[in-house]
Design a protein around this motif. Structure first.
Motif, short mmCIF file in Angstrom:
data_model
loop_
_atom_site.label_atom_id
_atom_site.label_comp_id
_atom_site.label_asym_id
_atom_site.label_seq_id
_atom_site.Cartn_x
_atom_site.Cartn_y
_atom_site.Cartn_z
N ASP A 34 0.74 -1.29 0.04
CA ASP A 34 0.13 0.07 -0.04
C ASP A 34 0.88 1.33 -0.05
OD1 ASP A 34 -2.28 -1.63 0.06
OD2 ASP A 34 -2.12 -1.76 2.40
N GLY A 35 2.25 1.06 0.02
CA GLY A 35 2.88 2.30 -0.11
C GLY A 35 4.02 2.30 1.09
N ALA A 36 4.56 3.42 1.42
CA ALA A 36 5.25 3.48 2.39
C ALA A 36 4.78 3.62 3.87
CB ALA A 36 6.33 4.91 2.33
N HIS A 37 5.19 2.74 4.87
CA HIS A 37 4.49 2.92 6.19
C HIS A 37 5.71 3.40 7.22
CE1 HIS A 37 2.54 1.60 9.85
NE2 HIS A 37 3.77 1.06 10.27
N PHE A 38 5.39 4.35 7.95
CA PHE A 38 6.30 4.89 9.03
C PHE A 38 5.87 4.38 10.41
CE2 PHE A 38 6.24 7.65 5.36
CZ PHE A 38 7.60 8.14 5.37
N PRO A 39 6.72 3.34 10.88
CA PRO A 39 6.54 2.73 12.21
C PRO A 39 6.34 3.46 13.61
CG PRO A 39 8.64 2.21 11.41
CD PRO A 39 8.00 3.26 10.40
N LEU A 40 6.98 4.65 13.49
CA LEU A 40 7.15 5.18 14.69
C LEU A 40 6.11 5.92 15.37
CD1 LEU A 40 9.12 5.76 17.21
CD2 LEU A 40 10.03 7.77 15.91
N GLY A 41 5.49 5.43 16.41
CA GLY A 41 4.45 6.29 16.91
C GLY A 41 4.35 7.57 17.68
N PRO A 42 3.19 8.45 17.88
CA PRO A 42 3.54 9.82 18.36
C PRO A 42 4.40 9.77 19.59
CG PRO A 42 1.45 9.44 17.57
CD PRO A 42 2.06 8.05 17.60
N GLU A 43 4.30 8.88 20.56
CA GLU A 43 5.05 8.80 21.78
C GLU A 43 6.44 8.62 21.78
OE1 GLU A 43 5.04 6.68 26.24
OE2 GLU A 43 3.32 6.45 25.02
N GLY A 44 6.88 7.82 20.59
CA GLY A 44 8.19 7.48 20.09
C GLY A 44 9.20 8.67 19.73
N LEU A 45 8.06 9.36 18.85
CA LEU A 45 8.67 10.64 18.21
C LEU A 45 8.96 11.58 19.28
CD1 LEU A 45 9.43 11.78 15.46
CD2 LEU A 45 7.34 12.83 15.32
#
Length: 195
Positions: A34-45
Motif C-alpha cells: 500500500d506504499g510507505a509505512h512509517f512505524p514510529l508512533g507519536p510517543e516514540g517521536l
C-alpha cells in the motif's frame, strides 16, 4: 527517523556553532503493497525529540514524512517546557567531501595530498585529460585513495586547454567517485570557481 539521525546530531552538537533543528520522519519507512509505512508512533517521536533537546541542545523540533497531527501534538506538549542542553561547540578545522570529513590536524605525522591528478605533475594524468579519458582520470584518483592519500589535488591547468570545462568535468566526477576531499589547484580564478 530519529534513530538514524542521533549520531549526526551528536556530532553537530559537538562541532557546529549554528543552532540545530531536527524534523525526522516517523521512523525509517517500510515499503508495503500500500506504499510507505512509517512505524514510529507519536510517543516514540516525542521521546526522541525530548532527548534531542535535552542531550544535544536542539532549538527547534518537528516532524516530516509519516508524522500526523497527533505526532506533532505530542512533540509540542513534550518540548514546550524543556530547557535545551547548553552546547559548547568546538569546531574542528578540516576539509569535507560529500561523504566524509578529514581534519587538518592528523594523528599521523603528515597530511598526504595525492598529487597524481595534477596535469602539471603527472604525465599519465595529463595525457588522459587531453584525450578526454575521464574514467582513466577517475581511476588515478581511486589509486591514490587506495594508497592512503587524505585529500586529492586536482589541477587541470595546461596551456591551450579550456580549464573551466576540464575542471567542471573532473571535479564533478571526483566529487561522486571519490570519498576524499578535493584540493582545487589552479592559478586561474574561473577554473577554481568551476571546481
Amino acid at each position: 527517523g530519529p534513530a538514524e539521525m542521533s549520531e549526526h546530531l551528536r556530532y553537530l552538537a559537538r562541532h557546529s556553532r549554528t543552532p540545530l533543528m531536527c524534523m525526522p520522519n516517523a521512523g525509517l519507512p517500510v515499503l508495503t503493497k500500500d506504499g510507505a509505512h512509517f512505524p514510529l508512533g507519536p510517543e516514540g517521536l516525542a521521546d526522541a525529540q525530548e532527548a534531542f533537546v535535552t542531550d544535544y541542545g536542539l532549538s527547534l523540533v518537528g516532524g516530516c514524512c509519516g508524522t500526523t497531527p497527533e505526532h506533532l501534538r505530542q512533540v509540542v506538549d513534550r518540548a514546550r517546557d524543556l530547557t535545551p542542553a547548553v552546547r559548547e561547540p568546538r569546531p574542528e578545522p578540516g576539509a569535507a567531501s560529500l561523504y566524509q570529513t578529514v581534519p587538518f590536524r592528523q594523528d599521523t605525522s603528515y597530511l598526504a595530498i595525492g598529487e597524481r591528478t595534477n596535469a602539471n605533475g603527472s604525465k599519465k594524468f595529463r595525457e588522459a585529460m587531453l584525450e578526454a579519458r575521464w574514467d582513466d582520470c577517475v581511476e588515478m584518483a581511486r589509486d591514490q585513495i587506495r594508497e592512503g592519500a587524505h585529500m586529492l589535488d586536482l589541477c587541470v591547468d595546461y596551456v591551450g586547454r579550456d580549464g573551466v570545462a576540464d575542471m567542471e568535468e573532473l571535479a564533478g566526477r571526483f566529487a561522486t567517485a571519490s570519498t576524499l576531499p578535493i584540493v582545487l589547484d589552479s592559478t586561474e580564478l574561473p577554473v577554481l570557481r568551476a571546481g
